[in-house]
Enzyme design. Structure first.
Site, PDB file in Angstrom:
ATOM      1  N   GLU A 148     103.996 -40.257  -5.762  1.00 30.36           N
ATOM      2  CA  GLU A 148     102.383 -40.552  -5.662  1.00 30.36           C
ATOM      3  C   GLU A 148     102.338 -41.756  -6.411  1.00 30.36           C
ATOM      4  OE1 GLU A 148     100.495 -39.072  -3.699  1.00 30.36           O
ATOM      5  OE2 GLU A 148     101.865 -37.517  -3.013  1.00 30.36           O
ATOM      6  N   ASP A 160     108.949 -42.934  -1.006  1.00 30.40           N
ATOM      7  CA  ASP A 160     110.269 -42.187  -1.580  1.00 30.40           C
ATOM      8  C   ASP A 160     111.291 -43.060  -2.099  1.00 30.40           C
ATOM      9  OD1 ASP A 160     109.236 -39.764  -0.292  1.00 30.40           O
ATOM     10  OD2 ASP A 160     110.008 -40.196   1.703  1.00 30.40           O
TER      11      ASP A 160
HETATM   12 ZN   LIG Z   1     103.020 -39.802   0.327  1.00 22.24          ZN
END
Ligand SMILES: [Zn+2]
Length: 421
Positions: free
Chosen positions: A285, A365
């Site tokens: 995030e 990611d």
């Molecule tokens: Zn995301």
């Protein structure tokens, strides 16, 4: 001319329905075909039990079949509202009564928009009720009680009136008072309003629905602070939110802007994940923030708003549009018609936005894996989330390309494994 308007709307409206129906049908067949235990995708073998896999197939199919029906229902509702005579009757009724009580003419316009909005919410209630208390309950996700459900709806309605009413009033006033370039004024107003809501929402609105408690001192809190420090992510607090009172699905998010950002973890996430996995989710995030994904998405949406308002400014004095739906020309009728008719035209922007969003997800990611100097926790968090949420492990590639804002878990894990860390 108004026949051309109705005709082209019907063509696009039908096309949208057919595309949705085919994609959903393909997805259902694809999931049914891959329901045997040996079809479990490679990365999930040994991580998901056969029972859990079968349950995820059943959950996906239940949702997809219901989706087919709610599509049909939703389309009938739109057609009934547009062509069933509700709009002209409502407009006449409001014009005949409201000006005597509230002389400012924008009040009539605001009321018209709000009544149409409320009618829409009421018609979607059966769909929402079945989805919450039917499907979500059957698969053990729903934790909402009937009283909580209806108190949520009531609160949403009150907020809609308190915030939406004045908002519409200003928009209608600007449309009338600022001359030819009213759409630029409305654009500026909506943009400032949205920024204001980002600040107001976490502080004043969210606490009305959920309890937020500062995350207790301990290893999780310590490590989140260290992570935020390492990344250079400034936040005003870390909170735990009682998401479990509504649903067993888990999540984490940030709200606010600048230094006033808050990190919010659902209590379900804290409970279902190891500390390493939870940190990977947060690093992901924070990656969205660090790589300015959120800002970029806001800019893209502002561009759409700008174009949409420009188109609206060309249509607002176009008599055949109103005649086609039995309405007298007015700014409020233009707003309502525009929002009811735009769906089949903007439908095709969805997959483009999803493409951009999926690119951002891969980048976040990667950011998480590189920041933690290890791809494993992100990978495990993805597997954990997918299994606990009974997500579809085998979506049809066309369906996911069109509808998914996130790459499939298998795609994400594959990309993480390719990283040289
Ligand atoms: Zn995301």
């Amino acid at each position: 001319m108004h026949n051309v308007i109705i005709g082209s709307f019907f063509v696009l409206f039908t096309l949208e329905f057919v595309i949705e129906f085919i994609l959903n049908g393909l997805n259902i067949r694809h999931v049914r075909k891959s329901r045997a235990a040996e079809d479990i995708p490679e990365y999930f073998r040994g991580k998901i039990s056969e029972d859990q896999y079968h349950q995820s197939v059943r959950y996906t199919l239940a949702k997809a079949r219901f989706q087919q029906w709610s599509e049909v229902y939703g389309r009938i509702v739109i057609l009934l509202i547009l062509f069933g005579g509700l709009l002209p009757v409502l407009d006449d009724l409001i014009n005949a009564t409201v000006p005597q009580i509230l002389p400012n003419r924008h009040f009539s316009g605001v009321l018209f928009c709000i009544v149409v909005g409320v009618v829409f919410s009421l018609t979607s209630l059966p769909i929402d009720l079945y989805s919450t208390f039917g499907i979500e309950s059957r698969f053990g996700f729903n934790k909402t009680t009937v009283p909580l459900y209806f108190s949520d709806k009531l609160k949403t309605l009150i907020l809609g009136l308190l915030i939406g009413g004045p908002f519409l009033f200003v928009v209608l006033w600007l449309m009338q008072a600022t001359g030819e370039y009213w759409w630029l004024w409305v654009f500026a107003f909506i943009t400032v309003f949205q920024l204001l809501m980002i600040i107001v929402f976490p502080a004043l609105i969210a606490p009305w629905f959920n309890k937020f408690e500062p995350l207790a001192n301990g290893e999780l809190r310590e490590r989140i602070l260290a992570l935020a420090n390492q990344i250079g992510f400034k936040a005003s607090g870390i909170f735990s939110m009682d998401g479990s009172k509504r649903s067993a699905h888990s999540n984490a998010y940030f709200t606010g802007i600048g230094k006033a950002k808050r990190i919010v973890l659902f209590d379900t996430l804290i409970e279902q994940m190891t500390i390493d996995q939870g940190l990977a989710v947060l690093a992901h995030e924070m990656g969205h923030y660090k790589m300015k994904h959120i800002r970029r998405m806001m800019v893209v949406q502002a561009v759409f708003l700008f174009i949409g308002l420009y188109i609206l400014s060309r249509l607002v004095n176009y008599q055949p549009l109103f005649t086609a739906f039995g309405l007298q020309p007015s700014n409020h009728a233009a707003l309502v018609l525009f929002s009811l008719l735009s769906g089949p035209f903007t439908f095709y922007l969805g997959p483009l936005m999803n493409l951009l969003s999926r690119k951002h997800e891969y980048e976040a990611d990667r950011f998480a894996a590189i920041t933690l100097r290890n791809g494993k926790p992100m990978e495990e968090a993805l597997i954990n989330l997918t299994v606990k949420n009974l997500s579809n492990l085998t979506p049809h590639p066309w369906y996911s390309a069109y509808h998914y804002s996130h790459p499939t878990p298998a795609e994400r894990i594959g990309a993480i494994r390719q990283l040289a860390i």
